[in-house]
Design an enzyme around this catalytic site. Structure first.
Site, mmCIF file in Angstrom:
data_model
loop_
_atom_site.group_PDB
_atom_site.id
_atom_site.type_symbol
_atom_site.label_atom_id
_atom_site.label_comp_id
_atom_site.label_asym_id
_atom_site.label_seq_id
_atom_site.Cartn_x
_atom_site.Cartn_y
_atom_site.Cartn_z
ATOM 1 N N HIS A 117 54.327 6.236 40.391
ATOM 2 C CA HIS A 117 53.549 5.261 41.165
ATOM 3 C C HIS A 117 54.436 4.071 41.538
ATOM 4 O O HIS A 117 54.479 3.071 40.826
ATOM 5 C CB HIS A 117 52.360 4.826 40.309
ATOM 6 C CG HIS A 117 51.403 3.877 40.944
ATOM 7 N ND1 HIS A 117 51.420 3.535 42.287
ATOM 8 C CD2 HIS A 117 50.360 3.187 40.397
ATOM 9 C CE1 HIS A 117 50.449 2.686 42.540
ATOM 10 N NE2 HIS A 117 49.791 2.449 41.406
ATOM 11 N N CYS A 126 48.516 -2.446 44.642
ATOM 12 C CA CYS A 126 48.752 -1.004 44.710
ATOM 13 C C CYS A 126 48.310 -0.393 46.034
ATOM 14 O O CYS A 126 48.761 0.693 46.391
ATOM 15 C CB CYS A 126 48.029 -0.293 43.570
ATOM 16 S SG CYS A 126 48.653 -0.710 41.934
#
Length: 379
Positions: free
Chosen positions: A334, A87
């Site tokens: 996201h 991430c």
């Protein structure tokens, strides 16, 4: 050679929910238009770029940065590097470009991240014997099992419990993110940073009607007695973001303003608590620059889970109302490998309206127990 890096342009695509608006666009084709856009914004010729660095988590392999650079019209002489810090990949790509600038290896780099969860290949472990069958998996291990390798949702739920962050507080923060992001989208606050892709011109996910009352109806998503739900977690998204990074001397020569990079940091934490990776990374950039959080004008933290962001805020002594004041990943989504770069695009847009010397902070947590942070100031 100690050069100062300056971010002189920043763009992103609209963020689409996985399987929806951008579902047919491969990852490199999400990245290519934003690379072209940042060059246009900064007035940099494609041949003046020394390196392209992009983050990506779950693409098809190969070298997404190289493909995107060529698809974006950069000459074959410009190399591309794809990095994977899960991430944190998009922000890690930018910190890599900053390091190349500071070391004197390059004068101009494009950096960012891209992710297409919609087109990500299916992955399989090979058969373990002649009669075995391939086993599909969604992610590789983040850490050795004996050290703890929880899924991010479970880890966020446990973190909220550990820090005493209840369901109501998480839902209130998530509703705030949607409310702020919807207002920003409707007011045109995102327009200057967006590069349309495949006819999509606006972020798909923010919903003003997602109130605390509606969120309270949702069931726990990861543990039967947990407090983390689909509503106070980020949605998986598709998107890309990129910035142009040059030496300060080059920025001066071109008459460009932008953001001076004061410090970048990467930190590790216990892999059982990956959501806390933001905390030591932020403390590092603040301590090194002699700043404290009240001195920072704009704060963008990746909102993977409301409870996780609130836990980090509590650890840092940071008022959550100062974080993502135009909404964050809870509302926008996201797109894993792009999210860290999206934070920097948001800093660029928001700091452009503030006086010279204003400071901005971006930080993101990473599966396996890591965090990446960047501190900038407006030139």
């Amino acid at each position: 050679m100690n050069q100062t890096a300056v971010i002189v342009a920043a763009r992103r695509t609209p963020i689409g929910s996985a399987g929806h608006a951008l579902r047919d666009i491969p990852v490199a084709d999400l990245a290519a238009p934003v690379l072209t856009a940042v060059l246009d914004d900064a007035g940099i010729r494609p041949g003046d770029v020394d390196e392209v660095v992009l983050g990506n988590c779950l693409g098809p392999g190969g070298d997404v940065a190289r493909y995107a650079a060529l698809a974006g019209g950069l000459p074959a002489t410009v190399p591309g590097l794809t990095v994977d810090r899960q991430c944190g990949s998009g922000l890690a790509a930018i910190t890599t470009a900053v390091a190349l600038i500071e070391a004197g290896h390059v004068r101009c780099a494009l950096a960012g991240g891209a992710e297409s969860a919609s087109t990500a290949p299916w992955r399989y472990w090979p058969p373990t014997g002649p009669s075995g069958t391939p086993v599909r998996y969604e992610r590789a291990p983040f850490a050795p099992a004996e050290l703890g390798d929880p899924d991010m949702g479970v880890a966020a739920d446990l973190l909220a419990e550990k820090h005493g962050i209840g369901r109501a507080r998480q839902d209130a923060y998530a509703a705030r993110s949607h409310r702020l992001a919807h207002a920003a989208r409707e007011s045109g606050a995102f327009d200057r940073e967006l590069t349309p892709v495949a006819g999509v011109r606006a972020d798909e996910r923010p919903r003003a009607a997602l109130t605390e009352e509606r969120l309270a109806r949702l069931r726990p998503a990861f543990r039967p007695d947990g407090t983390v739900t689909a509503g106070n977690s980020c949605g998986v998204g598709d998107g890309a973001a990129a910035v142009a990074v040059v030496t300060e001397r080059e920025a001066d020569r071109r008459g460009l303003a932008g953001l001076r990079v004061r410090k970048v940091a990467t930190a590790g934490v216990d892999p059982q608590w990956p959501g806390l990776g933001i905390v030591p990374a932020v403390r590092d950039v603040l301590a090194t620059t002699g700043r404290v959080l009240p001195d920072v004008d704009v704060v963008e933290l990746n909102e993977a889970f409301a409870g996780q962001v609130l836990a980090c805020c509590d650890e840092l002594g940071l008022d959550p109302d100062r974080v993502c004041t135009e909404g964050g990943a809870l509302a926008l989504g996201h797109p894993w490998g792009a999210s860290g770069a999206i934070l920097v695009v948001r800093l660029f847009s928001r700091l452009a309206a503030l006086p010279e010397g204003s400071a901005g902070l971006a930080a993101i947590a990473v599966g396996g127990g890591q965090g990446v942070a960047l501190l900038v100031e407006r030139r």
